[in-house]
Design an enzyme around this catalytic site. Structure first.
Site, PDB file in Angstrom:
ATOM      1  N   SER A 158       3.534  -2.872   2.684  1.00 48.87           N
ATOM      2  CA  SER A 158       3.854  -1.940   1.602  1.00 48.87           C
ATOM      3  C   SER A 158       4.543  -0.695   2.139  1.00 48.87           C
ATOM      4  O   SER A 158       3.932   0.372   2.277  1.00 48.87           O
ATOM      5  CB  SER A 158       2.586  -1.591   0.818  1.00 48.87           C
ATOM      6  OG  SER A 158       2.213  -2.688   0.034  1.00 48.87           O
ATOM      7  N   MET A 213       6.525   1.163   0.622  1.00 50.88           N
ATOM      8  CA  MET A 213       6.465   2.264  -0.343  1.00 50.88           C
ATOM      9  C   MET A 213       5.062   2.843  -0.513  1.00 50.88           C
ATOM     10  O   MET A 213       4.913   3.892  -1.127  1.00 50.88           O
ATOM     11  CB  MET A 213       7.052   1.853  -1.695  1.00 50.88           C
ATOM     12  CG  MET A 213       8.570   1.843  -1.721  1.00 50.88           C
ATOM     13  SD  MET A 213       9.355   3.292  -0.937  1.00 50.88           S
ATOM     14  CE  MET A 213       8.719   4.625  -1.934  1.00 50.88           C
ATOM     15  N   ASP A 214       4.034   2.174  -0.014  1.00 50.99           N
ATOM     16  CA  ASP A 214       2.724   2.833   0.048  1.00 50.99           C
ATOM     17  C   ASP A 214       2.754   3.908   1.132  1.00 50.99           C
ATOM     18  O   ASP A 214       2.253   5.020   0.941  1.00 50.99           O
ATOM     19  CB  ASP A 214       1.615   1.827   0.356  1.00 50.99           C
ATOM     20  CG  ASP A 214       1.188   1.050  -0.879  1.00 50.99           C
ATOM     21  OD1 ASP A 214       1.687   1.362  -1.978  1.00 50.99           O
ATOM     22  OD2 ASP A 214       0.365   0.136  -0.738  1.00 50.99           O
ATOM     23  N   HIS A 215       3.349   3.561   2.274  1.00 56.32           N
ATOM     24  CA  HIS A 215       3.491   4.583   3.317  1.00 56.32           C
ATOM     25  C   HIS A 215       4.325   5.750   2.803  1.00 56.32           C
ATOM     26  O   HIS A 215       3.936   6.909   2.878  1.00 56.32           O
ATOM     27  CB  HIS A 215       4.181   4.001   4.547  1.00 56.32           C
ATOM     28  CG  HIS A 215       3.290   3.174   5.414  1.00 56.32           C
ATOM     29  ND1 HIS A 215       2.284   3.704   6.181  1.00 56.32           N
ATOM     30  CD2 HIS A 215       3.251   1.837   5.634  1.00 56.32           C
ATOM     31  CE1 HIS A 215       1.669   2.728   6.842  1.00 56.32           C
ATOM     32  NE2 HIS A 215       2.236   1.589   6.526  1.00 56.32           N
ATOM     33  N   GLN A 229       5.781   6.324  -7.131  1.00 54.45           N
ATOM     34  CA  GLN A 229       6.138   5.527  -5.954  1.00 54.45           C
ATOM     35  C   GLN A 229       7.443   4.765  -6.169  1.00 54.45           C
ATOM     36  O   GLN A 229       8.307   4.733  -5.296  1.00 54.45           O
ATOM     37  CB  GLN A 229       5.025   4.500  -5.816  1.00 54.45           C
ATOM     38  CG  GLN A 229       4.448   4.291  -4.493  1.00 54.45           C
ATOM     39  CD  GLN A 229       3.415   3.165  -4.578  1.00 54.45           C
ATOM     40  OE1 GLN A 229       2.772   2.952  -5.615  1.00 54.45           O
ATOM     41  NE2 GLN A 229       3.270   2.458  -3.496  1.00 54.45           N
TER      42      GLN A 229
END
Lengths: 438, 419
Positions: free
Chosen positions: A175, A177-179, A209
């Site tokens: 992920s 885009m989580d980071h 996000q």
């Protein structure tokens, strides 16, 4: 502790955020010296899902043993609270009054439904900084859409940007885009802290996000909005070849061993000539069609086959060192094992920081890429166990007595204390209270 | 309050960006939040001005769309730091600067006599953020790197690609993501470092050096790859369209009726969501055996995910990716169509949010849509204050009006190759 203070020393963050997309951001704030207090559910099923996510060490389980969760939460405090109970809400309000920042990454309606929207909290603490991150942001028609990292990546065009021509998207194998979402949450807090330091004013910041992802493909978008060219009709993405600047050779080549690869990039004629020297000036490389960048681009399939016939017999790291010595940009495709065991650069930087956790033992925590000259900014304490700081929060911050805390626990408002650290601390607090320190 | 009249977040902060393609993104993030960012380029321009695509496909230092995107809200001057006079001008600018953001090879500025040790004499509370491939020290700092090479060496690439064709056998390599993501990762960390140092300075008056490594930034961006190896000794393996994993997992990526792809995650499906999903499939006669009671048990679903995914594949094949995206979300499925980057320009959500930002290019008598705000701040809006600077566009404004050089002196500086 005698260590110098981090750049955010003195900042208190009441942190409702969970998972990587939220907690990954408040991690940075904690590492930078802020006091980040995780607000967690007392009962396991509702606690942060990351606490139950792999990896676990052989034979270990439970909310305190996830290597994933622990890596994302060093330096934070954790206390447990049922925020839906009336007494729980009161405790939240009392904590907001003594906090600088509130962070959360629920769906947009959640905090408001509990009475903790920005407008509510501003009444308690007028200069509060409230940072809310969600999948698609707090306004717009998709604001209630559900979103994980892969959803944000798919929506924003990032998934599409990884793949070989003629095949389905390969996407990001984690992920991304989580980071990024987490780090943008941290950025938002840092921006607002700077503004507050200058003006005394707090503010509300919302992030989505998936929306952030849409700022990470800029030149491809401009090629469309400015030149009218659609990437999907023009061979994008080009796999491991170069989009811009266009250049060849530019690819990933198979090396000796199982699934071993090295990437080689020639941006200039000089790089190409250096590569030829490194290869021992093979006869095929003298072919005039490879003499210019345009020729190499035109014949890159053939060129790649020749190069791979040479790389396939070599160790990927040896090959990288050989090419870099010859002045050719090249890099081994590093696995997690390679990074931990065959990366003298990360070792020299001290990127992996061993911290001893009471339940899982030593874990190598990922450090931060920022090295500050004067203020520390790296993880120094392992992730908190669920409710590890109940005594600190209820006792030291809110000045509740042991009996009052026990009462809250009996009512299911606060979670069970974690043994044995918590008990010791509670006794300490009782002593301090008796001595009139608190 | 409109964006034009609102206070800016970073107000009077001045940033000198000694620039290349590594530093631009951090500079843009600062500039779009209101900092006064001055891009300092060599007289021939940054190399990044030669990165395409170009406006109307005509290569020109002022027409690089890469340069345009990453240099919004900055002013630009040219300065030849390899001349004595160029360095003198830099020093004069540093005395008015809060932050120097630079991405030169370690030691280069020192070798010119304008390293951190010198510059802080001129401005004792200076913050100097050095964003480089590997940081200032270490055995690899002389490696020649690009964005894609960073994704390879830092770890992201090994997790991206296609399924193996047999146990431990791949017919395709790991794939590097496009879009300059290593520069983004480094840029975001440089921005965080700059803002944290700035906050510390606001409270204590103390400046400092911040050393940022792009390699580190890539290495810490791979989710649970490192904890997995650390805890279990297992290396995560790449899989098509989903997370790399130590074990093979069922697909998340589906092909829709229109040939487009979508992602749909079915983790943490509780009984409520399950009943909505099954009702949806059933209403279209596609639920097959999913209506059986045992499927309500999350553990049963986990164990039989392979079969569930096959049913979903047949269902999704009856819908366009766009249809499934919105219908699925209405039911509560975590899903999105896999857009090509430009697809989102017409997406309702971004349009309704006012995401797309019109940027005026007066030299072309045109304006273009740029991707907009990554965050919405109630007090201090994000804003592109100007398009990327033309080469040397603000030489006169900054060196002339601000530093007080006369027109004749500027002419001399130009002829001497200083600007």
């Amino acid at each position: 502790m005698s260590r110098a203070k981090g750049p955010l020393a003195g900042v208190r963050v009441l942190d409702f955020s969970r998972l990587l997309a939220g907690a990954g951001g408040t991690r940075v704030l904690a590492n930078y010296g802020a006091e980040v207090i995780r607000v967690e559910w007392p009962h396991y099923p509702a606690a942060d899902y990351l606490r139950f996510s792999a990896p676990f060490k052989e034979g270990q389980s439970g909310p305190n043993c996830s290597g994933f969760f622990n890596n994302i939460n060093p330096d934070k405090r954790s206390f447990t609270l049922n925020v839906q109970s009336e007494k729980g809400k009161d405790i939240v309000r009392r904590l907001v009054a003594i906090s600088d920042v509130v962070t959360e990454n629920f769906t947009p309606r959640t905090m408001k439904s509990w009475g903790f929207g920005y407008d509510d909290l501003k009444k308690i603490k007028p200069d509060i900084i409230y940072v809310a991150e969600s999948g698609f942001g707090h306004f717009g028609p998709y604001k209630n859409y559900r979103c994980y990292g892969p959803t944000a990546q798919a929506y924003s065009g990032l998934t599409y940007s990884v793949g070989l021509p003629g095949r389905p998207p390969a996407g990001w194998g984690y992920s991304y885009m989580d980071h990024m979402g987490g780090w943008y949450l941290a950025l938002a807090v840092l921006l607002a802290l700077n503004y507050r330091a200058r003006t005394g004013r707090g503010q509300f910041i919302e992030l989505g996000q998936a929306v952030i992802g849409c700022t990470l493909t800029g030149p491809v978008i401009l090629d469309y909005t400015v030149n009218g060219r659609k990437s999907r009709e023009n061979g994008y993405p080009p796999g491991n070849r170069a989009w811009h600047p266009r250049t060849a050779p530019h690819n990933t080549y198979r090396c000796r061993g199982t699934d071993a690869w090295c990437m080689i990039v020639c941006l200039t004629d000089e790089h190409w000539q250096n590569l030829c020297r490194a290869m021992g000036n093979p006869a095929w490389a003298d072919d005039p069609k490879f003499a210019t960048m345009l020729g190499r681009l035109e014949h890159q399939d053939e060129l790649d086959r020749y190069i791979e016939a040479w790389t396939v017999t070599q160790d990927k790291h040896d090959l990288m060192y050989l090419l870099q010595r010859h002045g050719v940009p090249a890099a081994a495709v590093a696995t997690s094992q390679d990074r931990l065991e065959r990366d003298p650069q990360l070792q020299a930087r001290g990127l992996y920081i061993p911290l001893n956790h009471p339940e899982t033992g030593v874990q190598r925590y990922e450090g931060n890429p920022t090295h500050f000259e004067k203020t520390p900014g790296q993880p120094s304490r392992p992730a908190p166990r669920l409710g590890e700081d109940n005594a600190y929060v209820y006792g030291q911050l809110l000045h509740l007595s042991k009996e009052e805390i026990a009462q809250l626990q009996a009512e299911g408002v606060a979670g069970e204390a974690v043994e044995p650290v918590d008990r010791l601390l509670l006794d300490e607090i009782e002593t301090e209270r008796a001595e009139g320190v608190l | 309050m409109t964006a034009e009249t609102s206070p800016t977040c970073l107000g009077s902060i001045r940033v000198l960006e000694l620039a290349d393609e590594r530093s631009h993104f951090a500079g843009k993030l600062l500039g779009d939040m209101g900092a006064d960012v001055i891009l300092i380029e060599p007289p021939g321009g940054c190399g990044s001005r030669r990165i395409g695509p170009f406006y109307q496909d005509r290569p020109d230092p002022n027409r690089s769309l890469f340069f345009w995107y990453y240099n919004t809200s900055k002013r630009g001057i040219t300065l030849n730091l390899e001349t004595v006079l160029g360095r003198e001008l830099l020093k004069r600018l540093v005395s008015s600067a809060d932050i120097v953001l630079e991405s030169f090879k370690p030691g280069y500025l020192d070798s010119l006599g304008v390293g951190y040790a010198t510059l802080r004499q001129l401005r004792p509370d200076l913050i100097m953020v050095s964003l480089t491939d590997f940081g200032q020290e270490g055995p690899w700092i002389d490696f020649r790197m690009t964005d894609a090479l960073h994704l390879a060496l830092g770890g992201p690439m090994a997790s991206c690609g296609y399924d193996e064709v047999a146990e431990g056998v791949w017919d395709t390599p790991p794939i590097a993501g496009q879009g300059y993501q290593a520069w983004h990762l480094g840029g975001v960390w440089a921005f965080m470092g700059a803002l944290a140092a700035l906050y510390h300075r606001q409270l204590t008056g103390e400046g400092q050096r911040v050393d940022v490594s792009i390699h580190d930034a890539c290495a810490v961006s791979t989710e649970n790859a490192v904890p997995t190896y650390d805890f279990t000794g297992r290396v995560v393996r790449r899989q098509t369209g989903r997370h790399a994993s130590a074990y093979r997992t069922p697909p998340w990526q589906f092909r829709a009726k229109d040939g487009e792809y979508l992602v749909a995650n079915f983790i943490n499906v509780g009984p409520d969501l399950w009943s909505r999903i099954v009702a949806w499939l059933d209403s279209e006669g596609m639920a097959e055996d999913l209506t059986r009671d045992e499927w309500y048990l999350p553990s049963y679903l986990q164990e039989h995910m392979g079969h569930f995914v096959e049913v979903m594949e047949r269902f999704i094949a009856t819908k366009t990716a766009e249809e499934f995206f919105h219908q699925g979300q209405a039911v509560g499925v975590v899903t999105s169509k896999i857009h090509a980057p430009e697809d989102i320009v017409i997406d309702h959500h971004l349009q309704a949010r006012g995401f797309w930002t019109e940027v005026v290019h007066p030299e072309l008598n045109q304006s273009f849509l740029y991707p907009g705000a990554p965050y919405t701040l109630s007090e201090t809006p994000w804003r592109i204050s100007r398009r990327a600077p033309l080469l040397g566009e603000h030489n006169e404004e900054i060196l002339g009006e601000e530093l007080g050089f006369t027109r004749a002196e500027l002419t001399f500086l130009r002829e001497a190759g200083v600007i």
